[in-house]
Design an enzyme around this catalytic site. Structure first.
Site: not given
Lengths: 228, 228
Positions: A94, A157, A185
């Site tokens: 991430d 995300k 996400k």
């Protein structure tokens, strides 16, 4: 235990990203992930090896944040941090985009950076890009999502959790901008089963969450589950 | 303009570390530092080159944070980030210690990391180590300061500013633990001239500050300075 409570556990990336997180906290995080069969654990890069020791030969994925939580690092450092995290055992990365570029509408720079990081990682490693939606207007959120797609990442995300929580509106915006080309996400301030369900309905396929246990315990009560 | 208002300007490290900081913000930061003759500017690593373009051949120092603000990176990545920042033009490095080690009383690990980073930097580069005092008890603050000294750094810095502001008490504790072997940088929530003076009296030789301009403007009024 893998299909309890609408499979919500399989959506959770069980997260511990505070600076004061210790080895003991990481061990606890991994044990909790095993107990509840969460999708994975999310940790800072220095803790990936620790997770790998506990979680190898299990189904639980190890997710490392990189360039976290500001994203204002040189591209080569972000890349090296990601590559080293994978070498240490991370299955997913991430990474935080350069938020300064996104707020200045410099999407080409952001896309180029994501492309470079993607190129440096093995094909089977999932790359998620954090765009810190709380700092962006709606148009910038859409353009940032396009940059994430063009850069070859697998997920956008919503945020780091350090600058406010995710909203349903943000997930909807990102989901529509993604047009099925990447997944979403949601992360930041997810604390209730209801909120988790709503984020999933809005289009999130994964939830980054530090309160995963508390949510699962609430679900246990809701489902009148008497197991210890 | 270099000795106005008790030389307070020379104590200030004029800081812009938000994720949404843009190129324009960095240019403004550098111009303000030149105008007020601050000691230096503090930026995230991706902006060091930008500062170098504006500030080369001036007295203003460029300070890059590294491993910021969580400190939970691999040691080799922190080191590489610091080395690259110096190559880009940074005169000083503010690195975040592994806070998880400090709260678990693993000071030997912290010291070893600082030693490794120090060894990798040219001798004339000042290294400051951020210990995030708000996460530590008093004894840990003292032990962390000893680790910073033993690791060969030049400054201990109270915090990142992301996890609460600095207190006078913290600066006093660090100053006494330092025994004159290293200097103290106070950072986080410094907003008033009075507070700045008190932190200096308590032992801080530098102040990391995003509100430097606002403080200087207040001093201008206090000193009845009519210049534009």
């Amino acid at each position: 235990m893998t299909d309890i409570y609408e499979n919500l556990n399989l959506r959770f990336e069980h997260t511990a990203l505070k600076p004061e997180t210790t080895t003991k906290d990481i061990e606890k995080l991994c044990q909790e992930a095993l107990l509840w069969q969460f999708y994975g654990v999310v940790v800072n890069p220095v803790w990936v090896k620790e997770c790998q020791t506990i979680l190898r030969n299990t189904k639980i994925k190890i997710i490392s944040v990189c360039g976290f939580p500001l994203g204002a690092n040189r591209t080569d450092i972000k890349t090296m941090e990601a590559v080293k995290a994978v070498n240490d055992g991370a299955n997913e990365i991430d990474i935080v985009a350069n938020i300064g570029w996104l707020v200045a509408d410099e999407f080409t720079k952001a896309e180029k950076e994501i492309t470079e990081i993607r190129k440096s990682l093995p094909y089977n490693i999932i790359l998620k890009v954090i765009i810190e939606a709380n700092k962006l207007n709606k148009e910038q959120q859409i353009n940032a999502t396009r940059s994430v797609i063009n850069g070859g990442a697998q997920f956008v995300k919503t945020g780091t959790g350090f600058f406010g929580g995710v909203t349903i509106e943000q997930v909807k915006t990102l989901y529509h901008a993604a047009r099925g080309q990447i997944e979403i996400k949601a992360a930041g301030g997810i604390k209730e089963p209801k909120q988790a369900r709503e984020l999933i309905e809005a289009g999130a396929s994964r939830l980054g969450c530090s309160s995963s246990i508390q949510i699962m315990e609430q679900l246990k009560i809701e489902n009148n589950d008497k197991r210890p």
